[in-house]
Write a protein that holds these residues in place. Structure first.
Motif, short mmCIF file in Angstrom:
data_model
loop_
_atom_site.label_atom_id
_atom_site.label_comp_id
_atom_site.label_asym_id
_atom_site.label_seq_id
_atom_site.Cartn_x
_atom_site.Cartn_y
_atom_site.Cartn_z
N LEU A 216 0.88 -1.16 0.00
CA LEU A 216 0.00 0.00 0.00
C LEU A 216 0.92 1.21 0.00
CD1 LEU A 216 -2.86 1.24 0.31
CD2 LEU A 216 -2.62 0.93 2.79
N ARG A 217 0.85 2.02 -1.07
CA ARG A 217 1.75 3.17 -1.20
C ARG A 217 0.94 4.46 -1.10
NH1 ARG A 217 6.71 1.97 -5.39
NH2 ARG A 217 7.15 -0.17 -4.71
N MET A 218 1.31 5.29 -0.16
CA MET A 218 0.57 6.51 0.12
C MET A 218 1.10 7.66 -0.73
SD MET A 218 -1.08 4.76 2.23
CE MET A 218 -2.28 6.01 2.63
N VAL A 219 0.18 8.45 -1.27
CA VAL A 219 0.53 9.60 -2.10
C VAL A 219 -0.23 10.82 -1.58
CG1 VAL A 219 0.56 10.58 -4.42
CG2 VAL A 219 0.84 8.09 -4.12
N LEU A 220 0.48 11.76 -0.97
CA LEU A 220 -0.14 12.98 -0.46
C LEU A 220 -0.52 13.87 -1.64
CD1 LEU A 220 -0.90 14.82 1.94
CD2 LEU A 220 1.45 15.70 1.87
N LEU A 221 -1.76 14.32 -1.67
CA LEU A 221 -2.25 15.13 -2.78
C LEU A 221 -2.58 16.55 -2.31
CD1 LEU A 221 -4.64 12.50 -4.43
CD2 LEU A 221 -2.33 13.13 -5.15
N ASP A 222 -2.34 17.50 -3.18
CA ASP A 222 -2.62 18.89 -2.89
C ASP A 222 -3.59 19.42 -3.94
OD1 ASP A 222 -2.62 21.48 -2.00
OD2 ASP A 222 -0.65 22.00 -2.86
N THR A 223 -4.86 19.22 -3.71
CA THR A 223 -5.89 19.71 -4.62
C THR A 223 -7.09 20.16 -3.80
OG1 THR A 223 -7.41 19.13 -6.43
CG2 THR A 223 -6.76 17.35 -4.94
N PRO A 224 -7.71 21.28 -4.15
CA PRO A 224 -8.88 21.74 -3.39
C PRO A 224 -10.17 21.06 -3.81
CG PRO A 224 -8.36 23.31 -5.11
CD PRO A 224 -7.28 22.26 -5.16
N MET A 225 -10.17 20.38 -4.96
CA MET A 225 -11.41 19.82 -5.47
C MET A 225 -11.82 18.55 -4.74
SD MET A 225 -10.50 17.98 -9.15
CE MET A 225 -9.90 19.49 -9.90
N HIS A 226 -13.12 18.27 -4.74
CA HIS A 226 -13.62 17.02 -4.17
C HIS A 226 -12.96 15.86 -4.93
CE1 HIS A 226 -16.31 13.82 -2.92
NE2 HIS A 226 -16.88 14.64 -2.06
N PHE A 227 -12.57 14.84 -4.19
CA PHE A 227 -11.85 13.72 -4.81
C PHE A 227 -12.67 13.02 -5.91
CE2 PHE A 227 -8.54 12.70 -1.28
CZ PHE A 227 -7.64 13.58 -1.86
N THR A 228 -13.99 13.16 -5.84
CA THR A 228 -14.80 12.50 -6.87
C THR A 228 -14.46 13.03 -8.27
OG1 THR A 228 -17.04 11.77 -7.39
CG2 THR A 228 -16.78 14.08 -6.84
N TYR A 229 -14.01 14.31 -8.36
CA TYR A 229 -13.61 14.87 -9.64
C TYR A 229 -12.17 14.52 -9.99
CZ TYR A 229 -17.71 18.01 -9.44
OH TYR A 229 -18.97 18.53 -9.39
N TYR A 230 -11.43 14.02 -9.03
CA TYR A 230 -9.98 13.82 -9.20
C TYR A 230 -9.62 12.42 -9.71
CZ TYR A 230 -5.12 15.11 -8.29
OH TYR A 230 -3.79 15.45 -8.43
#
Length: 310
Positions: A66-80
């Motif tokens: 399981l590899r964790m990836v920190l994300l920097d986005t303001p949008m709801h994840f459903t759009y991502y």
């Protein structure tokens, strides 16, 4: 074929990531689940000796990471989702042949050899939604086509089905589909005025199901072959054996099982499937917490056998 998996989570959806991971181990999957996240990581991960903070890798089993990836986005994840799928292809696993996205409120039910038969190098892999019948000349489809045509994107083939965006497999050959879906998500995001929620407006809203509506239009605007299964594949109807998807809220890890049963809603198939995958190798709950959950499930199921809301 080298297959990579990915998911997105924040907040208490880490409880779902753990169960999804456990179900993949049970299924016999070998490989990597890339988990994009926002916020703090859960204690079951950071305090585990199997987690390496320097590499952000949790060695769940000998063959599964399981590899964790920190994300920097303001949008709801459903759009991502299409963006993250594309990033896995282009950045995190550039040698992979296919990437499949799986929502963190899903568990895998069958063995991996049976499951990965869904994947081919020439097609998108999909499952029909709970509301799967969606005729090609449905009023909303006509409105979608009018909206997207104004932005230079038109439907090139009909579809009679509506697919759930909680699971999709995309081969490298159709990486351009992700670019299309991503563009549509941004158009929908603009139409919905940057909505911060999974759903927008009421059912009659043009893009009520946000990324899922964008996905279903993209499927009519792209030529990719589709490998599809019915709504049973996510336990939306009886008889499924591939996935179990705990749609709606509250999620299984938050559900007051007995109270819901007294209100006429007994535990769902997906809730029961979730609790089949919480003991390990990732331990989500303490022994006492797990005992309470399972007792509540038994009591709620017993209530459900004699009382259902009509």
């Amino acid at each position: 074929m080298k297959i990579s998996l990915c998911t997105l989570f924040e907040g208490n959806y880490h409880f779902g990531v753990a169960a999804l991971s456990n179900s993949l181990v049970t299924a016999g999957f070998s490989g990597v689940l890339w988990a994009g996240y926002r916020g703090a990581l859960p204690a079951w991960l950071t305090e585990s000796p199997a987690y390496d903070a320097a590499t952000a890798i949790y060695q769940v089993s000998p063959g599964f990471q399981l590899r964790m990836v920190l994300l920097d986005t303001p949008m709801h994840f459903t759009y991502y989702k299409p963006t993250f799928l594309r990033e896995v292809f282009e950045k995190h696993a550039p040698d992979t042949d296919l990437v499949a996205y799986i929502d963190p409120d899903i568990v895998v039910k069958c063995d991996w050899p049976s499951f990965c038969g869904w994947f081919t190098d020439d097609a998108l892999s999909l499952a029909e939604d709970v509301n799967w019948a969606f005729p090609s000349r449905h009023p909303k489809r006509l409105l979608w086509n009018a909206f997207f045509t104004e932005h230079g994107i038109s439907s090139i083939r009909p579809s009679e089905r509506y697919y759930n965006a909680g699971f999709i497999g995309v081969p490298r050959q159709h990486l351009d589909f992700l670019v299309l879906w991503e563009r549509l998500c941004h158009l929908v995001l603009g139409y919905n005025q940057g909505v911060k929620h999974l759903k927008a407006g009421g059912s009659a809203t043009l893009f009520h199901s946000t990324d899922q509506d964008a996905l279903n239009f993209a499927l009519t605007a792209h030529e990719a072959t589709l490998n599809t299964a019915g709504p049973d594949a996510m336990d939306f109807i009886a008889g499924g054996y591939y996935l179990s998807h705990a749609i709606g809220s509250p999620k299984p890890w938050n559900t007051p099982h007995v109270r819901k049963a007294l209100g006429g809603q007994s535990p769902s198939v997906a809730t029961k499937a979730y609790f089949e995958h919480v003991e390990g190798p990732i331990r989500i709950f303490s022994d006492a917490e797990l005992k309470r959950h399972r007792l509540a499930l038994r009591v709620a199921s017993a209530i459900g056998r004699v009382y259902q809301r009509r």
